[in-house]
Write a protein that holds these residues in place. Structure first.
Motif, PDB file in Angstrom:
ATOM      1  N   MET A  15      31.321 -22.665  17.705  1.00 36.08           N
ATOM      2  CA  MET A  15      30.913 -24.038  17.445  1.00 36.08           C
ATOM      3  C   MET A  15      31.277 -24.976  18.591  1.00 36.08           C
ATOM      4  SD  MET A  15      31.004 -26.040  13.877  1.00 36.08           S
ATOM      5  CE  MET A  15      29.634 -25.049  13.317  1.00 36.08           C
ATOM      6  N   PHE A  16      32.408 -24.704  19.249  1.00 39.61           N
ATOM      7  CA  PHE A  16      32.864 -25.567  20.347  1.00 39.61           C
ATOM      8  C   PHE A  16      33.160 -24.728  21.584  1.00 39.61           C
ATOM      9  CE2 PHE A  16      34.201 -27.672  16.390  1.00 39.61           C
ATOM     10  CZ  PHE A  16      33.603 -28.913  16.551  1.00 39.61           C
ATOM     11  N   ARG A  17      32.827 -25.265  22.747  1.00 38.65           N
ATOM     12  CA  ARG A  17      33.072 -24.550  23.994  1.00 38.65           C
ATOM     13  C   ARG A  17      34.564 -24.233  24.153  1.00 38.65           C
ATOM     14  NH1 ARG A  17      31.708 -20.872  26.467  1.00 38.65           N
ATOM     15  NH2 ARG A  17      29.548 -21.568  26.597  1.00 38.65           N
ATOM     16  N   SER A  18      35.414 -25.122  23.681  1.00 43.53           N
ATOM     17  CA  SER A  18      36.866 -24.911  23.785  1.00 43.53           C
ATOM     18  C   SER A  18      37.396 -23.960  22.716  1.00 43.53           C
ATOM     19  CB  SER A  18      37.598 -26.247  23.692  1.00 43.53           C
ATOM     20  OG  SER A  18      37.225 -26.939  22.502  1.00 43.53           O
ATOM     21  N   LEU A  78      33.625 -36.965  17.822  1.00 41.55           N
ATOM     22  CA  LEU A  78      34.053 -35.737  18.492  1.00 41.55           C
ATOM     23  C   LEU A  78      34.527 -36.036  19.917  1.00 41.55           C
ATOM     24  CD1 LEU A  78      31.294 -33.189  17.348  1.00 41.55           C
ATOM     25  CD2 LEU A  78      33.700 -33.180  16.701  1.00 41.55           C
ATOM     26  N   THR A  79      34.869 -37.288  20.174  1.00 45.17           N
ATOM     27  CA  THR A  79      35.332 -37.683  21.504  1.00 45.17           C
ATOM     28  C   THR A  79      36.503 -36.809  21.959  1.00 45.17           C
ATOM     29  OG1 THR A  79      34.723 -39.965  21.016  1.00 45.17           O
ATOM     30  CG2 THR A  79      36.158 -39.607  22.905  1.00 45.17           C
ATOM     31  N   GLY A  80      36.372 -36.288  23.151  1.00 44.90           N
ATOM     32  CA  GLY A  80      37.462 -35.482  23.707  1.00 44.90           C
ATOM     33  C   GLY A  80      37.416 -34.015  23.308  1.00 44.90           C
ATOM     34  N   ILE A  81      36.491 -33.692  22.402  1.00 36.09           N
ATOM     35  CA  ILE A  81      36.368 -32.292  21.971  1.00 36.09           C
ATOM     36  C   ILE A  81      35.118 -31.704  22.617  1.00 36.09           C
ATOM     37  CG2 ILE A  81      36.004 -30.734  20.022  1.00 36.09           C
ATOM     38  CD1 ILE A  81      37.470 -32.723  18.250  1.00 36.09           C
ATOM     39  N   ARG A 133      40.577 -31.983  13.631  1.00 38.07           N
ATOM     40  CA  ARG A 133      39.290 -32.684  13.745  1.00 38.07           C
ATOM     41  C   ARG A 133      38.147 -31.690  13.895  1.00 38.07           C
ATOM     42  NH1 ARG A 133      39.836 -35.793  18.701  1.00 38.07           N
ATOM     43  NH2 ARG A 133      37.737 -36.581  18.418  1.00 38.07           N
ATOM     44  N   LYS A 134      38.386 -30.681  14.698  1.00 36.60           N
ATOM     45  CA  LYS A 134      37.389 -29.607  14.840  1.00 36.60           C
ATOM     46  C   LYS A 134      37.105 -28.961  13.485  1.00 36.60           C
ATOM     47  CE  LYS A 134      38.146 -27.462  19.390  1.00 36.60           C
ATOM     48  NZ  LYS A 134      38.604 -26.194  19.982  1.00 36.60           N
ATOM     49  N   PHE A 135      38.200 -28.721  12.744  1.00 41.52           N
ATOM     50  CA  PHE A 135      38.045 -28.028  11.463  1.00 41.52           C
ATOM     51  C   PHE A 135      37.167 -28.815  10.502  1.00 41.52           C
ATOM     52  CE2 PHE A 135      39.456 -27.938   7.026  1.00 41.52           C
ATOM     53  CZ  PHE A 135      38.983 -26.684   6.679  1.00 41.52           C
ATOM     54  N   ARG A 136      37.415 -30.108  10.359  1.00 39.33           N
ATOM     55  CA  ARG A 136      36.646 -30.888   9.385  1.00 39.33           C
ATOM     56  C   ARG A 136      35.157 -30.854   9.712  1.00 39.33           C
ATOM     57  NH1 ARG A 136      41.230 -34.365  10.161  1.00 39.33           N
ATOM     58  NH2 ARG A 136      42.647 -34.238   8.368  1.00 39.33           N
ATOM     59  N   ALA A 186      24.626 -38.280   7.463  1.00 34.59           N
ATOM     60  CA  ALA A 186      25.213 -39.565   7.872  1.00 34.59           C
ATOM     61  C   ALA A 186      26.635 -39.360   8.388  1.00 34.59           C
ATOM     62  CB  ALA A 186      25.200 -40.542   6.698  1.00 34.59           C
ATOM     63  N   TRP A 187      27.409 -38.512   7.714  1.00 35.63           N
ATOM     64  CA  TRP A 187      28.794 -38.256   8.127  1.00 35.63           C
ATOM     65  C   TRP A 187      28.830 -37.544   9.477  1.00 35.63           C
ATOM     66  CZ3 TRP A 187      32.081 -34.332   9.453  1.00 35.63           C
ATOM     67  CH2 TRP A 187      33.454 -34.590   9.360  1.00 35.63           C
TER      68      TRP A 187
END
Length: 437
Positions: free
Chosen positions: A143-146, A433-436, A278-281, A426-427
């Motif tokens: 889901m995320f490059r990191s 996701l700033t910084g992620i 934050r990634k998890f949510r 909407a959510w």
């Protein structure tokens, strides 16, 4: 049924026997999972290929077992006077308040409302990863490059945070989870030769639930403590019911307990995931939404198979590929991972073999859990009161009655999927996701 049990047991043994060579080690399917989420593209793809190669190597066995099961079940249905297996399959699943037509209506709403939303999630994911859309299965898994969210601690730390979560959620959940810990009613570590999967069952003599799982260092470990313990809490709350069959409702109703409990754990995500909370949510909500099309596809596939038991294994794979184009347009099936490119990846889904028609249950329940998620965004206490109103009924009512009595909307109403998809979109659109990366 004895023959069926023999065949499904063979499938379970085959899955548990997997010994997959990878980077100098040998892994079970569960133990390989962390590599399948690795942020390194080459390593992740290699893990998916290694898993796929094992399935391909045993493809004839998987096809043979399923072919026998399909014909056996078709015979069972006809022997009892039905058109084939489908009607009998619904009865065996305890379906008592909705029909095949209701499921078809739900499937149509999934294609209309959820598939486009899931598609947009994967398009954004491709952008984050710097990949071309549609992506292969290995890239869809990241889901995320990191890297995907990972638990902040080991198994003991997860259980410790689980204890904190349940103690703070409500008095009832606190007492329940401490008893599960004190009486050693959870077997969660992944070990060589251990049966795969995770589930909750009941130990009738002790009037207590029991949780079986395979921790592997991924976010799934936290979801086990929330999901399976959601089942266990429901059983615990209804352990004194007479008749005993009223402890558990029907399968789709049971999955509401567990999938919704996952969302109730969000305020405690920092303790489970630390910097990855934050990634998890984000990934948890996105994962719930992208799961519904896949789960609906699993159900659609089984309807086709049992309506056409004469299909050959090769034809079944083709039917799966056709459904993937409808329900998973984000999945590139170009043969880079041959097991997926050939449309054989339904063989990974044990429910298709062992519990026919047990999968739409997850999709219906996930839809209800998204109602709880939407309530949680507004008022946690109100959401919990609805959850308890639902859970305290045990198995004393049908699925649709349980929902009605708890002030929830049935997933068979088109407005239900439309409503949760709008709230979720909407959510997601407004989530920071700033910084992620």
């Amino acid at each position: 049924m004895a023959q069926e049990n023999k065949l499904t047991t063979e499938y379970g043994k085959l899955i548990a026997s997997a010994q997959i060579p990878f980077e100098g080690g040998v892994y079970t399917l569960s133990q390989l999972s962390p590599f399948k989420n690795d942020p390194d593209d080459a390593r992740r793809l290699a893990a998916w290929k290694a898993e796929g190669a094992w399935y391909k190597e045993h493809g004839a066995e998987f096809d043979g077992l399923y072919d026998q099961l399909v014909h056996l079940r078709d015979t069972m249905g006809k022997k009892l006077g039905y058109e084939g297996y489908t009607t009998l399959g619904y009865y065996r699943m305890g379906r008592n308040c909705y029909t095949k037509a209701d499921v078809e209506k739900f499937r149509a709403a999934v294609v209309k409302y959820i598939v486009p939303l899931a598609d947009s999630i994967y398009r954004e994911q491709a952008g984050r990863l710097g990949k071309q859309y549609p992506m292969n299965a290995a890239d869809n898994a990241l889901m995320f490059r990191s890297g995907n969210p990972r638990p902040a601690g080991d198994a003991d730390a997860i259980l410790k945070q689980g204890k904190k979560f349940y103690e703070e959620l409500s008095p009832e959940t606190g007492v329940f989870f401490n008893k599960m810990l004190d009486d050693q009613l959870m077997d969660v570590l992944s070990t060589p030769g251990k049966a795969g999967g995770g589930y909750c069952t009941s130990l009738g003599d002790y009037e207590m639930p029991f949780i079986f799982a395979n921790f592997n260092g991924t976010q799934h470990d936290v979801e086990v403590v929330t999901h399976e313990a959601g089942h266990a809490f429901a059983a615990y709350m209804n352990r004194d019911r007479i008749p005993y069959s009223y402890v558990w409702p029907s399968m789709e109703a049971c999955e509401v307990h567990s999938m919704s409990m996952e969302f109730f754990a969000w305020p405690w995500a920092d303790g489970f995931f630390g910097a990855d909370a934050r990634k998890f949510r984000y990934s948890h909500l996105a994962g719930a939404l992208t799961f519904i099309p896949y789960g609906t596809m699993v159900d659609h596939f089984q309807h086709i198979v049992y309506e056409h038991p004469e299909l050959t294994p090769a034809q079944r794979h083709e039917e799966w590929k056709k459904l993937a184009a409808i329900y998973q347009p984000w999945m590139r099936l170009d043969g880079e991972i041959p097991f997926y490119g050939a449309g054989e990846y339904w063989q990974r889904q044990m429910h298709i073999y062992q519990s026919p028609f047990y999968y739409i249950d997850y999709c219906l329940a996930q839809t209800v859990s998204l109602q709880f998620w939407a309530m949680l965004q507004k008022d946690r206490a109100d959401a919990w009161s609805h959850y308890m109103a639902y859970t305290k009924q045990g198995g004393s009512r049908t699925f649709t009655e349980l929902l009605k009595n708890a002030g929830l909307t049935t997933p068979f109403e088109e407005s239900c999927l439309r409503g949760v998809s709008e709230a979720a979109k909407a959510w997601l659109d407004s989530y920071d996701l700033t910084g992620i990366i």
